[in-house]
Structures are given as C-alpha cells and as structure tokens.
Motif scaffolding. Structure first.
Motif, short mmCIF file in Angstrom:
data_model
loop_
_atom_site.label_atom_id
_atom_site.label_comp_id
_atom_site.label_asym_id
_atom_site.label_seq_id
_atom_site.Cartn_x
_atom_site.Cartn_y
_atom_site.Cartn_z
N ALA A 121 0.83 -1.20 0.00
CA ALA A 121 0.00 0.00 0.00
C ALA A 121 0.87 1.25 0.00
N ALA A 122 1.91 1.24 0.80
CA ALA A 122 2.77 2.42 0.87
C ALA A 122 4.03 2.12 1.66
N PRO A 123 5.14 1.93 0.99
CA PRO A 123 6.40 1.86 1.72
C PRO A 123 6.81 3.26 2.15
N GLY A 124 7.69 3.34 3.11
CA GLY A 124 8.14 4.65 3.55
C GLY A 124 9.03 4.55 4.76
N CYS A 125 9.06 5.61 5.53
CA CYS A 125 9.92 5.64 6.72
C CYS A 125 9.32 6.56 7.76
N GLU A 126 9.88 6.49 8.94
CA GLU A 126 9.53 7.39 10.03
C GLU A 126 10.81 7.83 10.70
N VAL A 127 10.96 9.13 10.85
CA VAL A 127 12.13 9.71 11.50
C VAL A 127 11.66 10.42 12.76
N ILE A 128 12.38 10.20 13.85
CA ILE A 128 12.05 10.86 15.12
C ILE A 128 13.28 11.62 15.58
N LEU A 129 13.12 12.91 15.75
CA LEU A 129 14.19 13.76 16.28
C LEU A 129 13.67 14.49 17.50
N ALA A 130 14.54 14.66 18.50
CA ALA A 130 14.15 15.37 19.71
C ALA A 130 15.33 16.22 20.20
N ARG A 131 14.97 17.22 20.94
CA ARG A 131 16.01 18.05 21.56
C ARG A 131 16.68 17.24 22.68
N HIS A 132 17.94 17.52 22.92
CA HIS A 132 18.66 16.82 24.00
C HIS A 132 18.01 17.06 25.35
N ASP A 133 17.46 18.24 25.53
CA ASP A 133 16.88 18.59 26.83
C ASP A 133 15.40 18.23 26.92
N ALA A 134 14.90 17.52 25.92
CA ALA A 134 13.47 17.16 25.92
C ALA A 134 13.21 15.96 26.80
#
Length: 134
Positions: A121-134
């Motif tokens: 149906a849909a290949p893809g990706c997921e990227v997760i970025l966060a601040r160091h102080d989060a």
C-alpha cells in the motif's frame, strides 16, 4: 479558568497540563524523489504525517502554538528545493525544520511513497528527532 459550557460536573480540583501535540496527517505533495534513474526528472506523490510535541501550556491564540500551515509550507519548500534521493533524507530535513521552532521538543515525521513498491500500500519511513533537553 472559565466555567465549562458543557453539562458536566466540575472536576473538583486543579488540572495539570500533561501534553500538547500538534499534528498534520495525510499531507499529499508531489516531489522529485528517488535514487533510481527512472525516478529522476519526474514528480512522485508523497503522503506525510508530522507529529510535534510541545511543552504543555495553555493555548488561546495562534501565536501560542505551531500553525499547521507552517508545517505544510516547510514540506512544500523541501519538495521545491530540488530532487531528494531518499524519503529518509526528506523526513529528516522536515523534522529538523520543525525543530527550528524552539517550542517544539520532538518531531516525528512519517513519509509514505505510494506506488514505489508493487504489492505494498505504501512503503516509507519514520524519523524521530528530539532536543537533547526534551
């Protein structure tokens, strides 16, 4: 705090804000994307979901939060900036752009590339970025 216009009983205590999430789901854009020769020089459809975590706080006006249009505009600007080889690269650029707003603590960007893999149906990706102080 103002009284609720809804017919629910009063909570009887102070409320604590525990989270604030702003999201855009199913944003469809056309982008020059892909590593294969047949993908160069043409646009392909991407479906983008963005979830942004902000510090919990009251929101009364648009300036108190992240505008959905800002997220959509950022995605369109990345698409308009030229060919991108990988959806992972596109997702990371969008997440990084969202984190330029100091109110954003964490950005989750999911990109689907419909039609890129026969039978899926849909290949893809997921990227997760966060601040160091989060």
């Amino acid at each position: 705090m103002t009284a609720s216009p809804l017919p629910f009983p009063a909570s009887g205590g102070d409320l604590r804000r525990e989270g604030l999430t702003v999201f855009v789901r199913g944003l469809e854009i056309e982008a020059g994307i892909g590593v294969y020769d047949h993908e160069h020089g043409r646009l392909q459809r991407l479906v983008i979901d963005v979830t942004l975590t902000l510090d919990p706080h009251g929101v009364e006006k648009l300036a108190d939060t992240v505008n959905y249009e800002t997220v959509a505009t950022a995605a369109r600007l990345i698409a308009g900036s030229g060919h991108v080889g990988l959806v992972e690269t596109f997702a990371e650029r969008l997440a990084t752009t969202c984190l330029e707003d100091v109110r954003v603590r964490r950005a989750v960007v999911r990109i689907e590339k419909p039609g890129a893999l026969q039978g899926a149906a849909a290949p893809g990706c997921e990227v997760i970025l966060a601040r160091h102080d989060a």
